[in-house]
Design a protein around this motif. Structure first.
Motif, mmCIF file in Angstrom:
data_model
loop_
_atom_site.group_PDB
_atom_site.id
_atom_site.type_symbol
_atom_site.label_atom_id
_atom_site.label_comp_id
_atom_site.label_asym_id
_atom_site.label_seq_id
_atom_site.Cartn_x
_atom_site.Cartn_y
_atom_site.Cartn_z
ATOM 1 N N ALA A 84 -2.821 4.413 14.723
ATOM 2 C CA ALA A 84 -3.103 3.445 13.657
ATOM 3 C C ALA A 84 -4.475 3.698 13.053
ATOM 4 O O ALA A 84 -4.659 3.613 11.822
ATOM 5 N N SER A 85 -5.463 4.034 13.884
ATOM 6 C CA SER A 85 -6.805 4.330 13.379
ATOM 7 C C SER A 85 -6.793 5.568 12.493
ATOM 8 O O SER A 85 -7.471 5.617 11.468
ATOM 9 N N ALA A 86 -6.013 6.569 12.875
ATOM 10 C CA ALA A 86 -5.912 7.790 12.065
ATOM 11 C C ALA A 86 -5.328 7.483 10.689
ATOM 12 O O ALA A 86 -5.766 8.036 9.674
ATOM 13 N N ALA B 285 -8.466 5.608 3.791
ATOM 14 C CA ALA B 285 -9.815 5.468 3.247
ATOM 15 C C ALA B 285 -10.278 6.758 2.587
ATOM 16 O O ALA B 285 -10.850 6.738 1.497
ATOM 17 N N SER B 286 -10.013 7.900 3.225
ATOM 18 C CA SER B 286 -10.479 9.170 2.663
ATOM 19 C C SER B 286 -9.617 9.629 1.498
ATOM 20 O O SER B 286 -10.088 10.351 0.630
ATOM 21 N N GLY B 287 -8.362 9.205 1.444
ATOM 22 C CA GLY B 287 -7.474 9.595 0.360
ATOM 23 C C GLY B 287 -7.547 8.679 -0.841
ATOM 24 O O GLY B 287 -6.911 8.925 -1.862
ATOM 25 N N GLY B 288 -8.286 7.591 -0.737
ATOM 26 C CA GLY B 288 -8.426 6.664 -1.857
ATOM 27 C C GLY B 288 -7.210 5.776 -2.087
ATOM 28 O O GLY B 288 -7.154 5.045 -3.056
#
Length: 134
Positions: free
Chosen positions: A42-44, A50-53
């Motif tokens: 789930a954290s991944a 977040a990094s993919g926008g």
């Protein structure tokens, strides 16, 4: 000191007694591994969002709460089971409730209440913030 006096002294706590005083995982070692694996995956996903926008206008977080599932043959049975848990464990903080009506293959119906819960921190007696943001 006589032998009678010596045998009357309390014995030091054995490791097995100390272990018995510690919280026990109800379903054995796989319970912990399942929880860690689930939180990791789930954290991944949250990091990926977040990094993919993809979650730019949303707030996505992972929470490490426990769940207690109360099942009954009738709605009243499921509610009574949930109330019994709350009475028997007054220190459990109930954060959320989910209601489900589940139909089985044999047309039997079960009612489930899933309670998201946490226990207080042993040292301070307060409920912590279990949310982990990426």
């Amino acid at each position: 000191m006589t032998d009678d006096q010596h045998t009357a002294l309390p014995a030091p706590m054995r490791a097995s007694m100390l272990t018995a005083l510690q919280p026990q995982v109800p379903a054995g070692p796989s319970f912990g591994r399942d929880l860690v694996r689930t939180l990791h995956q789930a954290s991944a996903v949250v990091v990926g969002l977040a990094s993919g926008g993809e979650a730019a206008c949303s707030d996505v977080e992972v929470s490490a709460f426990g769940a207690v599932v109360c099942t009954g043959d009738t709605p009243a049975d499921a509610l009574e089971a949930a109330a019994a848990v709350a009475r028997r464990a007054p220190l459990l903080e109930i954060h959320a409730l989910v209601w489900a009506r589940v139909e089985g293959d044999d047309s039997a119906v079960e009612y489930k209440i899933t309670m998201t819960v946490s226990a207080p921190e042993p040292g301070v007696g307060e409920h912590g913030d279990f949310r982990h943001r990426a």
